[in-house]
Design a protein around this motif. Structure first.
Motif, PDB file in Angstrom:
ATOM      1  N   PHE A  42     -52.170  19.684  27.577  1.00 25.70           N
ATOM      2  CA  PHE A  42     -51.158  19.640  26.522  1.00 25.70           C
ATOM      3  C   PHE A  42     -51.253  20.838  25.584  1.00 25.70           C
ATOM      4  CE2 PHE A  42     -50.230  15.488  28.065  1.00 25.70           C
ATOM      5  CZ  PHE A  42     -48.861  15.397  27.837  1.00 25.70           C
ATOM      6  N   LYS A  43     -52.446  21.343  25.335  1.00 20.78           N
ATOM      7  CA  LYS A  43     -52.564  22.575  24.546  1.00 20.78           C
ATOM      8  C   LYS A  43     -51.777  23.689  25.225  1.00 20.78           C
ATOM      9  CE  LYS A  43     -57.080  22.033  22.350  1.00 20.78           C
ATOM     10  NZ  LYS A  43     -58.464  22.551  22.300  1.00 20.78           N
ATOM     11  N   ARG A  44     -51.902  23.765  26.541  1.00 25.18           N
ATOM     12  CA  ARG A  44     -51.197  24.806  27.298  1.00 25.18           C
ATOM     13  C   ARG A  44     -49.682  24.622  27.193  1.00 25.18           C
ATOM     14  NH1 ARG A  44     -50.982  29.843  28.727  1.00 25.18           N
ATOM     15  NH2 ARG A  44     -50.180  30.173  30.802  1.00 25.18           N
ATOM     16  N   ILE A  45     -49.235  23.381  27.341  1.00 26.59           N
ATOM     17  CA  ILE A  45     -47.795  23.112  27.212  1.00 26.59           C
ATOM     18  C   ILE A  45     -47.292  23.563  25.847  1.00 26.59           C
ATOM     19  CG2 ILE A  45     -46.053  21.287  26.959  1.00 26.59           C
ATOM     20  CD1 ILE A  45     -47.591  19.738  29.136  1.00 26.59           C
ATOM     21  N   PHE A  46     -48.006  23.181  24.786  1.00 31.20           N
ATOM     22  CA  PHE A  46     -47.544  23.491  23.435  1.00 31.20           C
ATOM     23  C   PHE A  46     -47.697  24.967  23.092  1.00 31.20           C
ATOM     24  CE2 PHE A  46     -48.823  18.854  22.582  1.00 31.20           C
ATOM     25  CZ  PHE A  46     -47.609  18.394  23.082  1.00 31.20           C
ATOM     26  N   THR A  47     -48.561  25.687  23.815  1.00 31.06           N
ATOM     27  CA  THR A  47     -48.664  27.130  23.643  1.00 31.06           C
ATOM     28  C   THR A  47     -47.483  27.821  24.316  1.00 31.06           C
ATOM     29  OG1 THR A  47     -51.078  27.062  23.522  1.00 31.06           O
ATOM     30  CG2 THR A  47     -50.087  29.169  24.153  1.00 31.06           C
ATOM     31  N   ILE A  48     -47.158  27.370  25.513  1.00 28.56           N
ATOM     32  CA  ILE A  48     -46.053  27.965  26.272  1.00 28.56           C
ATOM     33  C   ILE A  48     -44.703  27.609  25.649  1.00 28.56           C
ATOM     34  CG2 ILE A  48     -44.805  27.877  28.476  1.00 28.56           C
ATOM     35  CD1 ILE A  48     -47.568  27.437  29.803  1.00 28.56           C
ATOM     36  N   PRO A  52     -56.088  16.454  12.798  1.00 28.95           N
ATOM     37  CA  PRO A  52     -55.899  17.538  13.758  1.00 28.95           C
ATOM     38  C   PRO A  52     -55.250  17.026  15.049  1.00 28.95           C
ATOM     39  CG  PRO A  52     -58.206  16.904  13.690  1.00 28.95           C
ATOM     40  CD  PRO A  52     -57.488  16.077  12.671  1.00 28.95           C
ATOM     41  N   LEU A  53     -54.292  17.766  15.523  1.00 27.24           N
ATOM     42  CA  LEU A  53     -53.471  17.349  16.657  1.00 27.24           C
ATOM     43  C   LEU A  53     -54.295  17.010  17.892  1.00 27.24           C
ATOM     44  CD1 LEU A  53     -50.716  16.953  18.021  1.00 27.24           C
ATOM     45  CD2 LEU A  53     -50.712  19.407  18.514  1.00 27.24           C
ATOM     46  N   TYR A  54     -55.203  17.896  18.279  1.00 27.20           N
ATOM     47  CA  TYR A  54     -55.883  17.713  19.560  1.00 27.20           C
ATOM     48  C   TYR A  54     -57.017  16.693  19.510  1.00 27.20           C
ATOM     49  CZ  TYR A  54     -52.811  21.434  20.806  1.00 27.20           C
ATOM     50  OH  TYR A  54     -51.682  22.173  21.016  1.00 27.20           O
ATOM     51  N   GLU A  55     -57.222  16.117  18.346  1.00 24.06           N
ATOM     52  CA  GLU A  55     -58.157  14.999  18.221  1.00 24.06           C
ATOM     53  C   GLU A  55     -57.414  13.680  18.015  1.00 24.06           C
ATOM     54  OE1 GLU A  55     -61.185  15.917  15.341  1.00 24.06           O
ATOM     55  OE2 GLU A  55     -61.379  17.946  16.142  1.00 24.06           O
ATOM     56  N   SER A  56     -56.107  13.741  17.987  1.00 23.86           N
ATOM     57  CA  SER A  56     -55.273  12.561  17.772  1.00 23.86           C
ATOM     58  C   SER A  56     -55.489  11.528  18.876  1.00 23.86           C
ATOM     59  CB  SER A  56     -53.799  12.980  17.754  1.00 23.86           C
ATOM     60  OG  SER A  56     -52.958  11.895  18.031  1.00 23.86           O
ATOM     61  N   GLN A  85     -53.497   9.231  19.728  1.00 22.52           N
ATOM     62  CA  GLN A  85     -52.230   9.081  20.460  1.00 22.52           C
ATOM     63  C   GLN A  85     -52.068  10.175  21.499  1.00 22.52           C
ATOM     64  OE1 GLN A  85     -52.469   9.209  17.093  1.00 22.52           O
ATOM     65  NE2 GLN A  85     -51.694   7.255  16.333  1.00 22.52           N
ATOM     66  N   LEU A  86     -52.362  11.420  21.125  1.00 25.73           N
ATOM     67  CA  LEU A  86     -52.266  12.517  22.095  1.00 25.73           C
ATOM     68  C   LEU A  86     -53.290  12.306  23.204  1.00 25.73           C
ATOM     69  CD1 LEU A  86     -51.752  16.236  21.759  1.00 25.73           C
ATOM     70  CD2 LEU A  86     -53.811  15.471  22.898  1.00 25.73           C
ATOM     71  N   ARG A  87     -54.512  11.948  22.847  1.00 27.05           N
ATOM     72  CA  ARG A  87     -55.560  11.773  23.858  1.00 27.05           C
ATOM     73  C   ARG A  87     -55.202  10.656  24.836  1.00 27.05           C
ATOM     74  NH1 ARG A  87     -59.608  15.111  22.929  1.00 27.05           N
ATOM     75  NH2 ARG A  87     -61.073  14.052  24.300  1.00 27.05           N
ATOM     76  N   ARG A  88     -54.620   9.571  24.320  1.00 28.26           N
ATOM     77  CA  ARG A  88     -54.190   8.471  25.194  1.00 28.26           C
ATOM     78  C   ARG A  88     -53.096   8.933  26.146  1.00 28.26           C
ATOM     79  NH1 ARG A  88     -54.841   5.031  21.105  1.00 28.26           N
ATOM     80  NH2 ARG A  88     -52.731   5.287  20.341  1.00 28.26           N
ATOM     81  N   HIS A  89     -52.097   9.630  25.579  1.00 23.60           N
ATOM     82  CA  HIS A  89     -50.994  10.108  26.413  1.00 23.60           C
ATOM     83  C   HIS A  89     -51.493  11.117  27.449  1.00 23.60           C
ATOM     84  CE1 HIS A  89     -46.886  10.804  27.559  1.00 23.60           C
ATOM     85  NE2 HIS A  89     -47.065  12.097  27.435  1.00 23.60           N
TER      86      HIS A  89
END
Length: 105
Positions: A29-35, A50-54, A56-60
């Motif tokens: 997801f970091k790559r997706i959001f960078t691109i 922080p986004l990448y510790e969320s 919800q993001l980690r579950r998804h």
């Protein structure tokens, strides 16, 4: 169709990813959001800090990576896999995913 050599290489590579699936999902997801930074706005966790510790993001990310694993396993029967992937693509189109979100570089 996927030839057996390609299938084997994908399966072998996926075995490496699977060893750290949850963290690899976050990296994905970091790559997706960078691109494609606008893609972040499609997600409910877009304002997490922080986004990448969320959680919800980690579950998804974990769910997405497990789905990719199912697709890798499905390479044995591509004819059965194609409609599943088409359905997944249609669902993502409803969420607002655009071609620019799928760029790879």
């Amino acid at each position: 169709m996927v030839d057996s050599d390609t299938q084997s290489r994908v399966v072998e590579t996926w075995a490496v990813v699977e060893k750290d699936l949850d963290n690899q999902g976050v990296i994905f997801f970091k790559r997706i959001f960078t691109i494609a930074p606008p893609a972040l706005q499609l997600f409910s966790f877009r304002d997490a800090d922080p986004l990448y510790e969320s959680p919800q993001l980690r579950r998804h990310a974990s769910t997405v990576m497990r789905t990719v694993g199912q697709a890798v396993a499905g390479l044995k029967d591509v004819r059965a896999l194609v409609p599943v992937l088409q359905g997944l693509g249609a669902a993502h189109a409803k969420y607002g995913v655009q071609p620019a979100h799928r760029r790879t570089s």
